[in-house]
Design a protein around this motif. Structure first.
Motif, PDB file in Angstrom:
ATOM      1  N   UNK A 179     -13.839  -3.296 -15.763  1.00  0.00           N
ATOM      2  CA  UNK A 179     -15.036  -3.582 -16.544  1.00  0.00           C
ATOM      3  C   UNK A 179     -16.274  -3.496 -15.658  1.00  0.00           C
ATOM      4  N   UNK A 180     -17.420  -3.279 -16.279  1.00  0.00           N
ATOM      5  CA  UNK A 180     -18.673  -3.293 -15.532  1.00  0.00           C
ATOM      6  C   UNK A 180     -19.876  -3.241 -16.456  1.00  0.00           C
ATOM      7  N   UNK A 181     -21.019  -3.644 -15.929  1.00  0.00           N
ATOM      8  CA  UNK A 181     -22.285  -3.542 -16.654  1.00  0.00           C
ATOM      9  C   UNK A 181     -22.886  -2.165 -16.386  1.00  0.00           C
ATOM     10  N   UNK A 182     -23.194  -1.441 -17.446  1.00  0.00           N
ATOM     11  CA  UNK A 182     -23.595  -0.039 -17.338  1.00  0.00           C
ATOM     12  C   UNK A 182     -25.105   0.103 -17.571  1.00  0.00           C
ATOM     13  N   UNK A 183     -25.742   0.836 -16.671  1.00  0.00           N
ATOM     14  CA  UNK A 183     -27.175   1.091 -16.767  1.00  0.00           C
ATOM     15  C   UNK A 183     -27.427   2.593 -16.652  1.00  0.00           C
ATOM     16  N   UNK A 184     -28.396   3.096 -17.401  1.00  0.00           N
ATOM     17  CA  UNK A 184     -28.931   4.438 -17.161  1.00  0.00           C
ATOM     18  C   UNK A 184     -30.208   4.271 -16.349  1.00  0.00           C
ATOM     19  N   UNK A 185     -30.267   4.944 -15.202  1.00  0.00           N
ATOM     20  CA  UNK A 185     -31.412   4.836 -14.302  1.00  0.00           C
ATOM     21  C   UNK A 185     -32.193   6.143 -14.324  1.00  0.00           C
ATOM     22  N   UNK A 186     -33.483   6.051 -14.640  1.00  0.00           N
ATOM     23  CA  UNK A 186     -34.368   7.214 -14.660  1.00  0.00           C
ATOM     24  C   UNK A 186     -35.385   7.070 -13.536  1.00  0.00           C
ATOM     25  N   UNK A 220     -26.998  -0.663 -20.992  1.00  0.00           N
ATOM     26  CA  UNK A 220     -26.137  -0.272 -22.115  1.00  0.00           C
ATOM     27  C   UNK A 220     -25.105  -1.342 -22.472  1.00  0.00           C
ATOM     28  N   UNK A 221     -24.992  -2.391 -21.662  1.00  0.00           N
ATOM     29  CA  UNK A 221     -24.054  -3.466 -21.961  1.00  0.00           C
ATOM     30  C   UNK A 221     -22.866  -3.468 -21.018  1.00  0.00           C
ATOM     31  N   UNK A 222     -21.994  -4.447 -21.222  1.00  0.00           N
ATOM     32  CA  UNK A 222     -20.764  -4.537 -20.434  1.00  0.00           C
ATOM     33  C   UNK A 222     -19.651  -3.795 -21.164  1.00  0.00           C
ATOM     34  N   UNK A 223     -18.937  -2.933 -20.437  1.00  0.00           N
ATOM     35  CA  UNK A 223     -17.940  -2.062 -21.054  1.00  0.00           C
ATOM     36  C   UNK A 223     -16.633  -2.080 -20.263  1.00  0.00           C
ATOM     37  N   UNK A 224     -15.502  -1.870 -20.949  1.00  0.00           N
ATOM     38  CA  UNK A 224     -14.292  -1.465 -20.227  1.00  0.00           C
ATOM     39  C   UNK A 224     -14.477  -0.006 -19.823  1.00  0.00           C
ATOM     40  N   UNK A 225     -14.427   0.270 -18.544  1.00  0.00           N
ATOM     41  CA  UNK A 225     -14.798   1.594 -18.040  1.00  0.00           C
ATOM     42  C   UNK A 225     -13.618   2.558 -17.978  1.00  0.00           C
TER      43      UNK A 225
END
Length: 258
Positions: free
Chosen positions: A213-220, A95-100
Protein backbone atom coordinates in the motif's frame (compact mmCIF):
# COMPACT_ATOMS: atom_id res chain seq x y z
CA UNK A 1 0.90 30.18 -16.19
CA UNK A 2 -1.74 27.62 -15.17
CA UNK A 3 -1.64 24.07 -16.36
CA UNK A 4 -4.99 22.40 -16.82
CA UNK A 5 -5.65 18.81 -15.84
CA UNK A 6 -8.58 17.32 -17.71
CA UNK A 7 -10.38 14.04 -17.07
CA UNK A 8 -11.52 12.03 -20.06
CA UNK A 9 -13.61 8.87 -20.02
CA UNK A 10 -11.32 6.88 -22.24
CA UNK A 11 -9.54 3.73 -21.18
CA UNK A 12 -8.46 0.70 -23.17
CA UNK A 13 -9.14 -2.88 -22.10
CA UNK A 14 -7.59 -6.13 -23.20
CA UNK A 15 -9.84 -9.04 -22.32
CA UNK A 16 -8.37 -11.95 -20.42
CA UNK A 17 -7.70 -14.75 -22.89
CA UNK A 18 -9.70 -17.97 -22.78
CA UNK A 19 -8.31 -20.15 -20.03
CA UNK A 20 -6.75 -23.54 -20.51
CA UNK A 21 -5.40 -25.82 -17.82
CA UNK A 22 -1.89 -26.40 -19.15
CA UNK A 23 -0.20 -24.97 -16.04
CA UNK A 24 -1.88 -27.33 -13.55
CA UNK A 25 -1.98 -31.11 -13.85
CA UNK A 26 -5.51 -32.20 -13.05
CA UNK A 27 -5.94 -35.40 -11.01
CA UNK A 28 -7.94 -38.14 -12.73
CA UNK A 29 -10.67 -37.63 -10.11
CA UNK A 30 -11.38 -34.08 -11.34
CA UNK A 31 -14.01 -33.64 -14.06
CA UNK A 32 -15.29 -30.72 -16.11
CA UNK A 33 -19.04 -30.07 -15.60
CA UNK A 34 -19.26 -26.79 -17.53
CA UNK A 35 -21.61 -28.34 -20.14
CA UNK A 36 -23.69 -30.30 -17.64
CA UNK A 37 -23.98 -27.65 -14.91
CA UNK A 38 -27.62 -26.53 -14.65
CA UNK A 39 -26.46 -23.21 -13.18
CA UNK A 40 -24.68 -21.11 -15.86
CA UNK A 41 -21.75 -19.53 -14.05
CA UNK A 42 -20.53 -16.28 -15.65
CA UNK A 43 -17.01 -16.45 -17.03
CA UNK A 44 -14.55 -14.32 -15.06
CA UNK A 45 -13.03 -12.41 -17.98
CA UNK A 46 -11.37 -9.75 -15.84
CA UNK A 47 -9.97 -6.97 -18.01
CA UNK A 48 -6.26 -6.37 -18.28
CA UNK A 49 -5.88 -2.61 -18.59
CA UNK A 50 -3.59 -1.38 -21.34
CA UNK A 51 -2.01 1.83 -19.98
CA UNK A 52 -2.29 4.95 -22.12
CA UNK A 53 0.90 6.73 -23.17
CA UNK A 54 0.54 9.17 -20.27
CA UNK A 55 -0.16 6.34 -17.83
CA UNK A 56 2.93 4.46 -19.08
CA UNK A 57 5.07 7.55 -18.48
CA UNK A 58 3.67 8.06 -14.99
CA UNK A 59 3.96 4.36 -14.05
CA UNK A 60 7.58 4.26 -15.22
CA UNK A 61 8.39 7.26 -13.02
CA UNK A 62 6.87 5.78 -9.85
CA UNK A 63 9.23 4.86 -7.02
CA UNK A 64 7.07 1.78 -6.23
CA UNK A 65 5.74 -0.75 -8.76
CA UNK A 66 2.03 -0.14 -9.52
CA UNK A 67 -0.12 -3.03 -10.81
CA UNK A 68 -3.54 -2.17 -9.40
CA UNK A 69 -5.97 -2.12 -12.40
CA UNK A 70 -8.20 0.46 -10.69
CA UNK A 71 -5.31 2.87 -10.20
CA UNK A 72 -4.15 2.31 -13.78
CA UNK A 73 -7.72 3.03 -14.91
CA UNK A 74 -7.60 6.36 -13.03
CA UNK A 75 -4.32 7.29 -14.72
CA UNK A 76 -5.79 6.28 -18.08
CA UNK A 77 -8.70 8.66 -17.54
CA UNK A 78 -6.39 11.60 -16.87
CA UNK A 79 -4.78 13.95 -19.35
CA UNK A 80 -2.24 16.67 -18.63
CA UNK A 81 -1.81 19.43 -21.18
CA UNK A 82 1.68 20.75 -21.82
CA UNK A 83 2.66 24.37 -22.34
CA UNK A 84 5.98 25.94 -23.29
CA UNK A 85 5.46 28.59 -20.57
CA UNK A 86 5.41 26.23 -17.60
CA UNK A 87 8.86 27.21 -16.25
CA UNK A 88 8.71 27.46 -12.48
CA UNK A 89 5.29 25.78 -12.26
CA UNK A 90 4.91 23.25 -9.44
CA UNK A 91 1.92 21.20 -8.29
CA UNK A 92 1.31 18.07 -6.24
CA UNK A 93 -1.98 16.21 -6.63
CA UNK A 94 -2.98 13.66 -3.99
CA UNK A 95 -4.80 10.62 -5.42
CA UNK A 96 -5.33 8.82 -2.10
CA UNK A 97 -4.05 5.68 -0.43
CA UNK A 98 -4.09 2.64 -2.72
CA UNK A 99 -3.12 -1.02 -2.80
CA UNK A 100 -0.32 -0.72 -5.34
CA UNK A 101 0.66 -4.26 -6.19
CA UNK A 102 0.38 -7.89 -5.13
CA UNK A 103 3.33 -10.28 -5.15
CA UNK A 104 2.57 -14.01 -5.04
CA UNK A 105 4.73 -16.29 -2.92
CA UNK A 106 2.74 -19.54 -3.13
CA UNK A 107 -0.12 -20.92 -5.23
CA UNK A 108 -1.54 -24.34 -4.38
CA UNK A 109 -4.74 -26.24 -5.19
CA UNK A 110 -7.02 -28.10 -2.78
CA UNK A 111 -9.07 -30.46 -4.96
CA UNK A 112 -11.40 -31.24 -2.02
CA UNK A 113 -11.97 -27.69 -0.77
CA UNK A 114 -15.68 -28.15 -0.01
CA UNK A 115 -17.96 -31.19 -0.19
CA UNK A 116 -21.01 -30.28 -2.28
CA UNK A 117 -22.84 -33.59 -2.81
CA UNK A 118 -23.18 -37.24 -1.74
CA UNK A 119 -24.77 -39.98 -3.86
CA UNK A 120 -25.48 -43.28 -2.10
CA UNK A 121 -26.61 -46.78 -2.97
CA UNK A 122 -27.27 -49.71 -0.60
CA UNK A 123 -26.54 -52.94 -2.44
CA UNK A 124 -26.16 -55.18 0.64
CA UNK A 125 -29.18 -57.21 -0.42
CA UNK A 126 -28.13 -57.46 -4.05
CA UNK A 127 -26.56 -60.32 -5.96
CA UNK A 128 -24.94 -58.31 -8.74
CA UNK A 129 -23.06 -55.00 -9.05
CA UNK A 130 -25.14 -51.82 -9.42
CA UNK A 131 -23.88 -48.70 -11.14
CA UNK A 132 -23.86 -45.42 -9.22
CA UNK A 133 -23.74 -42.08 -11.05
CA UNK A 134 -23.23 -38.51 -9.87
CA UNK A 135 -26.34 -36.35 -9.62
CA UNK A 136 -26.37 -33.06 -7.73
CA UNK A 137 -29.12 -33.27 -5.12
CA UNK A 138 -29.25 -29.59 -4.10
CA UNK A 139 -27.90 -26.35 -5.53
CA UNK A 140 -24.63 -25.40 -3.84
CA UNK A 141 -23.00 -21.99 -3.60
CA UNK A 142 -19.24 -22.24 -3.09
CA UNK A 143 -17.62 -19.09 -1.76
CA UNK A 144 -14.00 -18.05 -1.44
CA UNK A 145 -12.49 -14.97 0.13
CA UNK A 146 -9.50 -13.35 1.75
CA UNK A 147 -8.01 -14.94 4.86
CA UNK A 148 -7.66 -11.56 6.60
CA UNK A 149 -9.31 -8.15 6.51
CA UNK A 150 -7.36 -5.57 4.48
CA UNK A 151 -8.08 -2.03 3.25
CA UNK A 152 -9.67 -1.77 -0.20
CA UNK A 153 -10.52 -5.46 -0.19
CA UNK A 154 -12.14 -5.62 -3.65
CA UNK A 155 -9.06 -4.21 -5.41
CA UNK A 156 -6.83 -6.69 -3.56
CA UNK A 157 -9.11 -9.59 -4.53
CA UNK A 158 -8.95 -8.54 -8.22
CA UNK A 159 -5.14 -8.48 -8.18
CA UNK A 160 -4.96 -11.86 -6.43
CA UNK A 161 -7.52 -13.37 -8.81
CA UNK A 162 -5.63 -12.16 -11.89
CA UNK A 163 -2.38 -13.54 -10.46
CA UNK A 164 -3.88 -16.95 -9.61
CA UNK A 165 -5.58 -17.25 -13.02
CA UNK A 166 -2.30 -16.43 -14.75
CA UNK A 167 -0.32 -18.97 -12.69
CA UNK A 168 -2.79 -21.85 -12.90
CA UNK A 169 -4.79 -21.21 -16.09
CA UNK A 170 -7.84 -22.48 -14.21
CA UNK A 171 -11.30 -20.86 -14.44
CA UNK A 172 -11.40 -19.15 -11.04
CA UNK A 173 -14.00 -17.06 -9.23
CA UNK A 174 -14.58 -16.02 -5.63
CA UNK A 175 -18.19 -17.23 -6.03
CA UNK A 176 -19.46 -20.21 -8.04
CA UNK A 177 -22.56 -22.44 -8.14
CA UNK A 178 -23.29 -26.10 -8.83
CA UNK A 179 -26.89 -26.34 -9.99
CA UNK A 180 -29.37 -28.91 -8.68
CA UNK A 181 -29.87 -31.81 -11.09
CA UNK A 182 -26.40 -31.54 -12.63
CA UNK A 183 -25.34 -35.02 -13.83
CA UNK A 184 -22.19 -36.67 -15.11
CA UNK A 185 -22.24 -39.95 -17.01
CA UNK A 186 -19.37 -41.42 -15.06
CA UNK A 187 -20.32 -44.78 -13.50
CA UNK A 188 -19.04 -46.40 -10.31
CA UNK A 189 -19.80 -50.06 -9.48
CA UNK A 190 -21.36 -50.87 -6.12
CA UNK A 191 -20.67 -54.58 -5.65
CA UNK A 192 -23.13 -57.03 -4.12
CA UNK A 193 -23.39 -56.92 -0.32
CA UNK A 194 -21.75 -53.46 -0.32
CA UNK A 195 -22.69 -49.84 0.31
CA UNK A 196 -21.53 -47.27 -2.24
CA UNK A 197 -20.82 -43.61 -1.52
CA UNK A 198 -19.92 -41.11 -4.23
CA UNK A 199 -18.68 -37.79 -2.83
CA UNK A 200 -18.33 -34.64 -4.94
CA UNK A 201 -16.03 -31.82 -3.91
CA UNK A 202 -15.54 -28.30 -5.26
CA UNK A 203 -11.81 -27.51 -5.68
CA UNK A 204 -10.19 -24.17 -4.90
CA UNK A 205 -6.86 -22.43 -5.29
CA UNK A 206 -5.05 -21.14 -2.21
CA UNK A 207 -3.18 -17.96 -3.17
CA UNK A 208 -0.65 -16.47 -0.72
CA UNK A 209 1.53 -13.40 -1.01
CA UNK A 210 2.11 -9.78 -0.06
CA UNK A 211 0.11 -6.65 -0.87
CA UNK A 212 1.81 -3.24 -0.86
CA UNK A 213 0.00 0.00 0.00
CA UNK A 214 1.02 3.63 -0.38
CA UNK A 215 -0.16 7.21 -0.71
CA UNK A 216 -0.07 8.20 -4.38
CA UNK A 217 0.71 11.69 -5.67
CA UNK A 218 1.05 13.14 -9.16
CA UNK A 219 3.90 15.66 -9.15
CA UNK A 220 4.05 18.39 -11.80
CA UNK A 221 7.22 20.46 -12.14
CA UNK A 222 7.52 22.61 -15.22
CA UNK A 223 6.78 20.30 -18.14
CA UNK A 224 7.82 17.23 -16.16
CA UNK A 225 5.26 14.89 -14.60
CA UNK A 226 5.76 11.89 -12.35
CA UNK A 227 4.16 9.69 -9.72
CA UNK A 228 5.42 9.74 -6.15
CA UNK A 229 4.42 7.12 -3.56
CA UNK A 230 4.79 7.91 0.15
CA UNK A 231 4.24 6.00 3.39
CA UNK A 232 4.67 2.58 1.79
CA UNK A 233 3.55 -0.43 3.85
CA UNK A 234 3.26 -4.16 3.09
CA UNK A 235 1.00 -6.84 4.51
CA UNK A 236 0.88 -10.62 4.09
CA UNK A 237 -2.40 -11.91 2.69
CA UNK A 238 -3.97 -15.15 1.53
CA UNK A 239 -7.13 -16.10 -0.33
CA UNK A 240 -9.23 -19.13 -1.23
CA UNK A 241 -10.51 -18.91 -4.80
CA UNK A 242 -12.93 -21.67 -5.99
CA UNK A 243 -12.46 -23.32 -9.39
CA UNK A 244 -15.54 -22.87 -11.56
CA UNK A 245 -17.34 -25.84 -13.13
CA UNK A 246 -14.93 -28.48 -11.87
CA UNK A 247 -15.66 -31.28 -9.39
CA UNK A 248 -13.44 -33.83 -7.70
CA UNK A 249 -15.07 -37.26 -7.17
CA UNK A 250 -14.26 -39.79 -4.44
CA UNK A 251 -15.95 -43.20 -4.47
CA UNK A 252 -16.02 -45.35 -1.33
CA UNK A 253 -17.27 -48.93 -1.04
CA UNK A 254 -18.18 -50.04 2.48
CA UNK A 255 -19.61 -52.99 4.40
CA UNK A 256 -21.26 -50.79 7.01
CA UNK A 257 -22.98 -47.38 6.87
CA UNK A 258 -20.62 -44.42 7.07
Amino acid sequence: MKKWIMISLFSVFLLHPCVSEANVKLPSSVVDISKENTYPNPTQNLPYLQPSELAKELLASANVKIKNPELIRLLNESSISSTPFAIGYKATIYLGQWPLNYESTETTTNWEYQKVNTNFYDNRGGKAPVRLMYKQEMQKHVRGGLTASVPNEEAVKKMMLLTAMSKTNLPLSFSTFIGAGTKKEQMYNVHARKLGYLYAYAPAVNEKGKVTYGEVYIVLKGNKKSVLVKNVTSQGIGAWIPVQDRLSFSFVSSDIPR
